[in-house]
Design a protein around this motif. Sequence first.
Motif, PDB file in Angstrom:
ATOM      1  N   THR A 111      -5.979  -5.679  -0.001  1.00  0.00           N
ATOM      2  CA  THR A 111      -6.440  -5.502  -1.362  1.00  0.00           C
ATOM      3  C   THR A 111      -5.307  -4.998  -2.338  1.00  0.00           C
ATOM      4  O   THR A 111      -5.019  -5.387  -3.508  1.00  0.00           O
ATOM      5  CB  THR A 111      -7.600  -4.664  -1.432  1.00  0.00           C
ATOM      6  N   GLN A 112      -4.591  -4.020  -1.664  1.00  0.00           N
ATOM      7  CA  GLN A 112      -3.413  -3.234  -2.435  1.00  0.00           C
ATOM      8  C   GLN A 112      -2.254  -4.357  -2.503  1.00  0.00           C
ATOM      9  O   GLN A 112      -1.631  -4.507  -3.769  1.00  0.00           O
ATOM     10  CB  GLN A 112      -2.957  -2.084  -1.653  1.00  0.00           C
ATOM     11  N   VAL A 113      -2.134  -5.064  -1.900  1.00  0.00           N
ATOM     12  CA  VAL A 113      -1.083  -6.157  -1.996  1.00  0.00           C
ATOM     13  C   VAL A 113      -1.237  -7.173  -2.983  1.00  0.00           C
ATOM     14  O   VAL A 113      -0.731  -7.621  -3.972  1.00  0.00           O
ATOM     15  CB  VAL A 113      -0.920  -6.947  -0.573  1.00  0.00           C
ATOM     16  N   LEU A 114      -2.584  -7.624  -3.063  1.00  0.00           N
ATOM     17  CA  LEU A 114      -2.950  -8.663  -3.792  1.00  0.00           C
ATOM     18  C   LEU A 114      -3.313  -8.047  -5.290  1.00  0.00           C
ATOM     19  O   LEU A 114      -3.311  -8.937  -6.389  1.00  0.00           O
ATOM     20  CB  LEU A 114      -4.379  -9.263  -3.351  1.00  0.00           C
ATOM     21  N   ALA A 115      -3.391  -6.735  -5.394  1.00  0.00           N
ATOM     22  CA  ALA A 115      -3.538  -6.038  -6.774  1.00  0.00           C
ATOM     23  C   ALA A 115      -2.232  -5.908  -7.472  1.00  0.00           C
ATOM     24  O   ALA A 115      -2.290  -5.401  -8.567  1.00  0.00           O
ATOM     25  CB  ALA A 115      -4.508  -4.792  -6.496  1.00  0.00           C
TER      26      ALA A 115
END
Length: 194
Positions: A111-115
């Motif tokens: 989620t952090q990567v995609l955000a």
Amino acid sequence: MRKIVATFFAAFSLAFLATLPALAQSTQATPARQVAPSPAMKVAVRRMLDAMQFPQLTRSIFDQMLQSVPAMIRQSAQQQINSNPKLDEQRKARALASAEEEIPVAIATLTQVLADPTLIDELSAEMVPLYARFYTVPEVDQLTAFYKTPLGRKMLATMPQLSAESMAISQRVLIPRVNAVLEQVMRAATQPPQ
């Protein structure tokens, strides 16, 4: 668990790339040209990405994919753990419990990567040389015109759901095969030399 997550992320990447409409269309028989994008191509691709509403489309695809990620990681972990002949039932149970504890960490990381706010911009920038390799400026203009049609809009609107389902299909079909190869490699690597 790292092997499980790595296998999953490989499948995730393949599924994501396979579902972008632009990339899916670029699988034509036309050979790729190694050409630096012209200024006209840069403008044409940017217009096409605007017509596609690329940032919103990509975010929607990410959101759809993130909804199915926990089940996909869980399935991959179960397949790898349950097929490991070196683990007895007690160890398998512990490994499954450990994997279950790691799933929220993997999801949070993904989620952090995609955000990352720069991710969409980087992906958009990479589309320009990609299209320059496979398409001419008039062809990109035709794609742009298509994305502005009712069918093009429908395709873009359904793309997040298609991408989530494509990812699930890819995971269901690909992960067991990747796991089989990994198991074969691990067996060969752990066999004593003859």
